[in-house]
Design a protein around this motif. Sequence first.
Motif, PDB file in Angstrom:
ATOM      1  N   ASP A 158       0.850  -1.187   0.000  1.00  0.00           N
ATOM      2  CA  ASP A 158       0.000   0.000   0.000  1.00  0.00           C
ATOM      3  C   ASP A 158       0.893   1.246   0.000  1.00  0.00           C
ATOM      4  N   LEU A 159       0.735   2.081  -1.015  1.00  0.00           N
ATOM      5  CA  LEU A 159       1.610   3.241  -1.186  1.00  0.00           C
ATOM      6  C   LEU A 159       1.550   4.187   0.008  1.00  0.00           C
ATOM      7  N   VAL A 160       0.363   4.443   0.526  1.00  0.00           N
ATOM      8  CA  VAL A 160       0.222   5.373   1.647  1.00  0.00           C
ATOM      9  C   VAL A 160       0.938   4.831   2.884  1.00  0.00           C
ATOM     10  N   ILE A 161       0.815   3.536   3.141  1.00  0.00           N
ATOM     11  CA  ILE A 161       1.507   2.937   4.290  1.00  0.00           C
ATOM     12  C   ILE A 161       3.011   3.153   4.163  1.00  0.00           C
ATOM     13  N   ARG A 162       3.568   2.886   2.989  1.00  0.00           N
ATOM     14  CA  ARG A 162       5.014   3.061   2.805  1.00  0.00           C
ATOM     15  C   ARG A 162       5.418   4.527   2.961  1.00  0.00           C
ATOM     16  N   GLN A 163       4.663   5.422   2.367  1.00  0.00           N
ATOM     17  CA  GLN A 163       4.996   6.849   2.438  1.00  0.00           C
ATOM     18  C   GLN A 163       4.958   7.348   3.880  1.00  0.00           C
ATOM     19  N   ARG A 164       3.939   6.953   4.634  1.00  0.00           N
ATOM     20  CA  ARG A 164       3.810   7.422   6.016  1.00  0.00           C
ATOM     21  C   ARG A 164       4.917   6.839   6.885  1.00  0.00           C
ATOM     22  N   MET A 165       5.288   5.590   6.646  1.00  0.00           N
ATOM     23  CA  MET A 165       6.362   4.985   7.437  1.00  0.00           C
ATOM     24  C   MET A 165       7.703   5.657   7.143  1.00  0.00           C
ATOM     25  N   ILE A 166       7.931   6.019   5.896  1.00  0.00           N
ATOM     26  CA  ILE A 166       9.166   6.726   5.542  1.00  0.00           C
ATOM     27  C   ILE A 166       9.226   8.069   6.260  1.00  0.00           C
ATOM     28  N   LEU A 167       8.082   8.763   6.340  1.00  0.00           N
ATOM     29  CA  LEU A 167       8.032  10.049   7.035  1.00  0.00           C
ATOM     30  C   LEU A 167       8.189   9.874   8.547  1.00  0.00           C
ATOM     31  N   ALA A 168       7.616   8.800   9.078  1.00  0.00           N
ATOM     32  CA  ALA A 168       7.635   8.593  10.527  1.00  0.00           C
ATOM     33  C   ALA A 168       8.968   8.049  11.032  1.00  0.00           C
ATOM     34  N   TYR A 169       9.682   7.327  10.158  1.00  0.00           N
ATOM     35  CA  TYR A 169      10.946   6.693  10.566  1.00  0.00           C
ATOM     36  C   TYR A 169      12.068   7.101   9.610  1.00  0.00           C
ATOM     37  N   PRO A 170      12.363   8.411   9.541  1.00  0.00           N
ATOM     38  CA  PRO A 170      13.346   8.883   8.555  1.00  0.00           C
ATOM     39  C   PRO A 170      14.755   8.338   8.764  1.00  0.00           C
ATOM     40  N   GLU A 171      15.151   8.145  10.007  1.00  0.00           N
ATOM     41  CA  GLU A 171      16.521   7.676  10.253  1.00  0.00           C
ATOM     42  C   GLU A 171      16.731   6.260   9.730  1.00  0.00           C
ATOM     43  N   GLN A 172      15.713   5.419   9.866  1.00  0.00           N
ATOM     44  CA  GLN A 172      15.846   4.032   9.413  1.00  0.00           C
ATOM     45  C   GLN A 172      15.673   3.886   7.907  1.00  0.00           C
ATOM     46  N   THR A 173      14.892   4.800   7.287  1.00  0.00           N
ATOM     47  CA  THR A 173      14.527   4.608   5.877  1.00  0.00           C
ATOM     48  C   THR A 173      15.243   5.560   4.932  1.00  0.00           C
ATOM     49  N   ASN A 174      16.022   6.490   5.452  1.00  0.00           N
ATOM     50  CA  ASN A 174      16.639   7.520   4.620  1.00  0.00           C
ATOM     51  C   ASN A 174      17.463   6.915   3.476  1.00  0.00           C
ATOM     52  N   GLY A 175      17.115   7.303   2.257  1.00  0.00           N
ATOM     53  CA  GLY A 175      17.869   6.895   1.084  1.00  0.00           C
ATOM     54  C   GLY A 175      17.616   5.487   0.599  1.00  0.00           C
ATOM     55  N   SER A 177      15.444   2.268  -0.994  1.00  0.00           N
ATOM     56  CA  SER A 177      14.397   2.002  -1.967  1.00  0.00           C
ATOM     57  C   SER A 177      14.381   0.517  -2.268  1.00  0.00           C
ATOM     58  N   GLY A 178      13.367   0.083  -2.998  1.00  0.00           N
ATOM     59  CA  GLY A 178      13.296  -1.297  -3.433  1.00  0.00           C
ATOM     60  C   GLY A 178      13.311  -2.297  -2.296  1.00  0.00           C
ATOM     61  N   LYS A 179      14.044  -3.384  -2.508  1.00  0.00           N
ATOM     62  CA  LYS A 179      14.083  -4.484  -1.555  1.00  0.00           C
ATOM     63  C   LYS A 179      14.632  -4.059  -0.201  1.00  0.00           C
ATOM     64  N   ALA A 180      15.634  -3.185  -0.203  1.00  0.00           N
ATOM     65  CA  ALA A 180      16.225  -2.725   1.055  1.00  0.00           C
ATOM     66  C   ALA A 180      15.203  -1.972   1.895  1.00  0.00           C
ATOM     67  N   LEU A 181      14.393  -1.124   1.243  1.00  0.00           N
ATOM     68  CA  LEU A 181      13.354  -0.391   1.955  1.00  0.00           C
ATOM     69  C   LEU A 181      12.318  -1.347   2.525  1.00  0.00           C
ATOM     70  N   TYR A 182      11.887  -2.311   1.729  1.00  0.00           N
ATOM     71  CA  TYR A 182      10.885  -3.268   2.182  1.00  0.00           C
ATOM     72  C   TYR A 182      11.386  -4.032   3.409  1.00  0.00           C
ATOM     73  N   GLN A 183      12.652  -4.414   3.395  1.00  0.00           N
ATOM     74  CA  GLN A 183      13.205  -5.160   4.524  1.00  0.00           C
ATOM     75  C   GLN A 183      13.160  -4.336   5.805  1.00  0.00           C
ATOM     76  N   VAL A 184      13.509  -3.049   5.707  1.00  0.00           N
ATOM     77  CA  VAL A 184      13.493  -2.183   6.881  1.00  0.00           C
ATOM     78  C   VAL A 184      12.068  -1.953   7.373  1.00  0.00           C
ATOM     79  N   LEU A 185      11.139  -1.737   6.459  1.00  0.00           N
ATOM     80  CA  LEU A 185       9.749  -1.519   6.859  1.00  0.00           C
ATOM     81  C   LEU A 185       9.177  -2.758   7.544  1.00  0.00           C
ATOM     82  N   HIS A 186       9.500  -3.923   7.006  1.00  0.00           N
ATOM     83  CA  HIS A 186       9.056  -5.154   7.665  1.00  0.00           C
ATOM     84  C   HIS A 186       9.654  -5.263   9.069  1.00  0.00           C
ATOM     85  N   ARG A 187      10.916  -4.890   9.204  1.00  0.00           N
ATOM     86  CA  ARG A 187      11.577  -4.981  10.504  1.00  0.00           C
ATOM     87  C   ARG A 187      10.918  -4.014  11.503  1.00  0.00           C
TER      88      ARG A 187
END
Length: 209
Positions: A158-175, A177-187
């Motif tokens: 879900d695009l909104v879920i990913r966008q909001r998580m990136i905004l809420a957890y900038p230190e973990q998600t900064n920079g 994308s792709g598989k690396a981003l998905y792994q961090v969001l799952h974590r």
Amino acid sequence: MQIDPNPALPLDHLALDPVMATMIAETTFPKVFTDYADDVYLALLESIVSQQISVKAADAIFARFRQLFPDGYPHADELLNKTTEELRSAGLSFQKIKYLQSVAEFSLTNPMHRAHFDPMTDEEVVQYLLPIKGVGRWTVEMLLIFVLDRPDVFPIDDLVIRQRMILAYPEQTNGLSGKALYQVLHRIAEAWRPHRTTACRYLWRWKPV
């Protein structure tokens, strides 16, 4: 139908995550509704009609679609007997007509009632419905959340879920994308188990400053 859950336990658990605790404090508790009164078949039809168009347009088309049937309900056999021209008159594309027919065909040979799904795990429900043309994982995850009331769904596609998580957890998600981003969001979301559905309801409702 509105569900009246006791939110204390899920919120106490989610608040162990400081970011989520702040989000909960800033956001009105999302009311929990079950759409379609557990009608998985009708929910799938509506979801297909809604794909890639605005909510307003989808509501209008789905209303016209239902008006094609005597009692306002697109029973599978009646749907399959409709001509392409009749279905097109509701504003449906040729592709969506094929997808709606696929749901109807599937429902004639596979149980679609709530009692059939209740014993299944979330992943079993996903795998059960994926053979239907036009139904992907995200579609089934929305059904798990809004129709089957599953408490621990994490719709990462879900695009909104990913966008909001990136905004809420900038230190973990900064920079990332792709598989690396998905792994961090799952974590990140692992800390929310077994209440990831409630966390996602907050993410959808949260208004970043």
